[in-house]
Each structure stands twice: as C-alpha cells, then as structure tokens.
Motif scaffolding. Sequence first.
Motif, PDB file in Angstrom:
ATOM      1  N   GLU A 200      40.086  35.713  40.979  1.00 25.21           N
ATOM      2  CA  GLU A 200      39.292  36.917  40.728  1.00 25.21           C
ATOM      3  C   GLU A 200      38.989  37.107  39.237  1.00 25.21           C
ATOM      4  OE1 GLU A 200      39.982  40.109  44.267  1.00 25.21           O
ATOM      5  OE2 GLU A 200      41.573  39.981  42.758  1.00 25.21           O
ATOM      6  N   ALA A 201      39.845  36.584  38.384  1.00 21.50           N
ATOM      7  CA  ALA A 201      39.613  36.691  36.943  1.00 21.50           C
ATOM      8  C   ALA A 201      38.336  35.951  36.514  1.00 21.50           C
ATOM      9  CB  ALA A 201      40.817  36.140  36.181  1.00 21.50           C
ATOM     10  N   TYR A 202      37.850  35.043  37.350  1.00 19.02           N
ATOM     11  CA  TYR A 202      36.681  34.244  37.004  1.00 19.02           C
ATOM     12  C   TYR A 202      35.442  34.573  37.843  1.00 19.02           C
ATOM     13  CZ  TYR A 202      40.411  31.912  34.623  1.00 19.02           C
ATOM     14  OH  TYR A 202      41.496  31.670  33.833  1.00 19.02           O
TER      15      TYR A 202
ATOM     16  N   LYS B 204      44.339  35.058  40.335  1.00 16.78           N
ATOM     17  CA  LYS B 204      43.867  34.104  39.332  1.00 16.78           C
ATOM     18  C   LYS B 204      42.375  33.825  39.489  1.00 16.78           C
ATOM     19  CE  LYS B 204      47.705  33.245  37.220  1.00 16.78           C
ATOM     20  NZ  LYS B 204      47.929  33.665  35.842  1.00 16.78           N
TER      21      LYS B 204
ATOM     22  N   TRP C 233      41.600  27.212  35.037  1.00 15.60           N
ATOM     23  CA  TRP C 233      43.005  27.453  35.372  1.00 15.60           C
ATOM     24  C   TRP C 233      43.539  26.272  36.156  1.00 15.60           C
ATOM     25  CZ3 TRP C 233      45.133  28.472  40.382  1.00 15.60           C
ATOM     26  CH2 TRP C 233      46.468  28.923  40.376  1.00 15.60           C
TER      27      TRP C 233
END
Length: 99
Positions: free
Chosen positions: A96-98, A94, A80
Amino acid sequence: MSKFGELIDVEIPVLLAFYNQWDANKTQTQHQNLHDVAATLGNKVKVIKIDVDKNKDLAEALRIKTLPTLIVYKHGEMKWRQSGEQQANDIIAKVEAYI
C-alpha cells in the motif's frame, strides 16, 4: 529478461513472490497469504508467484537465496524486498505504501 522488464514496468505495484514446490507447508501458507493480499488490494496491485525451479535464470539474476522472497516493483524499479514468510497484513501494508 525483456519480458520481465515489461512485466515490472507498469503503473501499479507488482508483487513478485519467489517460492519452490518442494516445501509444501511454507508454500501453502504463503500462497494463502498472497491470495489474501490480491483479494484485499484487487486491481491496485499485480501479484505474481514465481517458481524458482522453473525460472532459475531469473532467480539467479535477482540473487534469490532464501524462500520465500517477496519483491515489490513499481515503474520497473525495485521498491521493497523481504525474505522469509510474511503475514498477509504485513505484505498489504508494504504494498500500500507504493499505491
């Protein structure tokens, strides 16, 4: 650049925050947001602030044009990237999505 490769090639997400010292208002707000991200996510993420004036080669290699610029890497791969000031809650979502 080999040290950079070692830095971003880890199991947890690495949030790089590119900034410079001359824009004190933006820098102070963004640093507080990054502090909040680090405090909220703890050891689930590595947050690294990078002064573009002290790391010109890296900033150029990553084509950093607008400050601040935030980039998330995981396992050495960019996941990102966003330029401009971001709110702490948006950054947390953002990253936390990874995790």
